[in-house]
Motif scaffolding. Structure first.
Motif, mmCIF file in Angstrom:
data_model
loop_
_atom_site.group_PDB
_atom_site.id
_atom_site.type_symbol
_atom_site.label_atom_id
_atom_site.label_comp_id
_atom_site.label_asym_id
_atom_site.label_seq_id
_atom_site.Cartn_x
_atom_site.Cartn_y
_atom_site.Cartn_z
ATOM 1 N N HIS A 52 0.824 -1.221 0.000
ATOM 2 C CA HIS A 52 0.000 0.000 0.000
ATOM 3 C C HIS A 52 0.852 1.262 0.000
ATOM 4 C CE1 HIS A 52 -3.313 2.644 0.327
ATOM 5 N NE2 HIS A 52 -3.009 3.077 1.528
ATOM 6 N N HIS B 209 0.950 5.536 -1.664
ATOM 7 C CA HIS B 209 0.398 6.657 -2.447
ATOM 8 C C HIS B 209 1.639 7.406 -2.947
ATOM 9 C CE1 HIS B 209 -3.830 6.760 -0.548
ATOM 10 N NE2 HIS B 209 -3.166 5.995 0.292
ATOM 11 N N HIS C 87 -9.945 1.390 1.576
ATOM 12 C CA HIS C 87 -9.467 1.634 2.942
ATOM 13 C C HIS C 87 -10.606 1.257 3.884
ATOM 14 C CE1 HIS C 87 -6.874 4.220 0.493
ATOM 15 N NE2 HIS C 87 -6.053 4.363 1.513
ATOM 16 N N HIS D 161 -5.593 -1.416 5.832
ATOM 17 C CA HIS D 161 -5.508 -1.007 7.249
ATOM 18 C C HIS D 161 -6.132 -2.024 8.209
ATOM 19 C CE1 HIS D 161 -3.545 2.623 6.179
ATOM 20 N NE2 HIS D 161 -4.580 3.097 5.498
ATOM 21 N N ASP E 225 2.166 2.903 3.264
ATOM 22 C CA ASP E 225 1.269 4.033 3.069
ATOM 23 C C ASP E 225 2.103 5.188 2.498
ATOM 24 O OD1 ASP E 225 -1.099 5.439 3.017
ATOM 25 O OD2 ASP E 225 -1.645 4.984 5.073
#
Ligand SMILES: [Zn+2]
Length: 436
Positions: A62, A64, A206, A259, A310
């Protein structure tokens, strides 16, 4: 080409002491004891890595990458407070800034041994820049905050490939993510999932990231109510957990659930039965005061686990081994071997790419990382000492990306572009922080 190391950790087989990997045309041709491979291939060009361990390139489940330029700009705080700053920073960035941010994140990923990501993308730039840098994986186009009727136009505007199987294939796969239950309404959650399934594309959401999310779904109260009123068309508090809600909508099927810090034993059973996997992000969860996922219970449930950093807006680096050490600190009962699997083959499974990434096997692309780490227990040694500081070399798709501990690709222009992006975001945040 023949590469030797103290240990080869193929993940799908037992570690090989004093091992070697034979490459041919960018693929793994063979692996085994170095003396046997050297004897059979006397003319091969040899790269020796004494004192090192060679393992599959890592899978960061995961990320971004587009937010990489926000590193250090938004302080640690509860998730619902942190989230308010993201659009402020984001709106200050041009397309070029975002491209530089993605490139910086991709290069930093590769520089710590990552060869595949499960990335939340906002357009086609993430996938094209990743391809340029040698990073593979799944790129989830994020669509949120609209009515279902606007979905085709939103996908078109975001340049989502009309035929994702043709538009991105092989090492690069497409997916869709409606972000979360409080930013996409129930019809949009179902609509995005339906398109993803119909196109054999990936789907991520998420889920159960913060106490505020649980409070919103269980009681219709709390700090996320205004956001859900504004973005999640048709949302009404269901009075059940986030996992149960998504399951009731039918969107957990083959989904990557990101998560899952706030899940009940019943939720874990649902995830194990329905989801493609769960992406754990322990350092980001701590940064955003979301608590820790029930790691042991998830690990024992049968659901595939991945590990994710993340974004750099809620983490200090993209080093997956630092993330792994945080995971181990939270759940010391998890074996080093299992954690290495979560970082490789099992993480790839959560993204539906285990057929291509996460293990060293003959016939596969040459994707591996070499760390200056050695010891009698290679899994434990890697977990203790591997990472950006001990990386020696990285190969992805048969091409060297890191040699002599340094990225092969020039990074100065990328770093400069990302600095400019960070400066713009920082100025926008500085002038807005007093508003919150
Ligand atoms: Zn995320």
């Amino acid at each position: 080409m023949l590469i030797t190391a103290d240990w080869i950790v193929p993940v799908t087989g037992e570690p090989i002491r004093n091992g070697a990997v034979l490459l041919s045309r960018g693929r793994i041709a063979e692996l085994g004891p170095a003396n046997e491979l050297l004897a059979r291939n006397p003319d091969a060009r040899i790269h020796n890595y004494p004192g090192c361990t060679l393992m599959p390139g890592l899978v960061n489940a995961h990320t971004h990458l587009a937010m990489s330029c926000l590193k250090g700009l938004i302080p640690s705080q509860p998730f619902h407070e942190w989230l308010k700053h993201i659009p402020v920073a984001w709106n200050a960035l041009s397309d070029d800034d975002i491209a530089a941010s993605i490139a910086m994140g991709a290069l930093r990923s590769i520089a710590s041994g990552v060869v595949a990501v499960g990335d939340i993308a906002y357009g086609p730039e993430s996938i094209s820049i990743a391809a340029d840098t040698g990073l593979g994986g799944v790129f989830f186009w994020e669509i949120l905050g609209i009515e279902l009727e606007g979905l085709p136009q939103a996908l078109y505007d975001a340049e989502y490939p009309s035929d994702p199987l043709r538009g991105c294939q092989g090492r690069l796969r497409c997916g869709i993510s409606p972000h979360a239950s409080y930013t996409s309404g129930p019809r949009l959650l179902q609509g995005t999932h339906k398109i993803a399934m119909a196109q054999s594309a990936a789907f991520a959401v998420h889920v159960a990231e913060s106490p505020a999310e649980v409070e919103l779904l269980m009681r219709g109260q709390g700090p996320l109510t205004r956001l859900s009123d504004r973005l999640a068309a048709g949302f009404e508090a269901p009075g059940i957990t986030p996992v149960r809600y998504l399951d009731r909508l039918g969107v957990l099927e083959q989904a990557l659930a990101i998560h899952c810090t706030r899940v009940t034993p019943g939720d874990i059973g649902v995830l194990a039965a329905k989801a493609a996997g769960v992406a754990l992000c322990p350092r980001s969860n701590a940064y955003l005061e979301g608590g820790s996922a029930p790691i042991r219970a998830l690990a024992d449930s049968g659901v595939a686990l991945g590990l994710g950093t993340d974004s750099l807006a809620s983490n200090s680096d993209l080093d997956l081994f630092e993330e792994a050490r945080a995971l181990q600190a939270l759940e010391p009962s998890l074996s080093a071997r299992r954690i290495i699997e979560i970082m490789t083959r099992e993480g790839a499974a959560t993204l539906g790419i285990a057929g291509r990434f996460g293990s060293i096997e003959p016939g596969r692309d040459a994707d591996f990382a070499i760390f200056a780490v050695s010891g009698d227990d290679p899994h434990a040694s890697l977990l203790a000492d591997a990472g950006r500081s001990t990386i020696q070399a990285v190969m992805s798709a048969g091409v060297w990306r890191v040699l002599s501990s340094s990225p092969v690709m020039g990074v100065s222009r990328v770093e400069r572009g990302s600095c400019i992006a960070a400066e713009k975001a920082s100025l926008a945040l500085a002038s807005s922080m007093s508003d919150f």
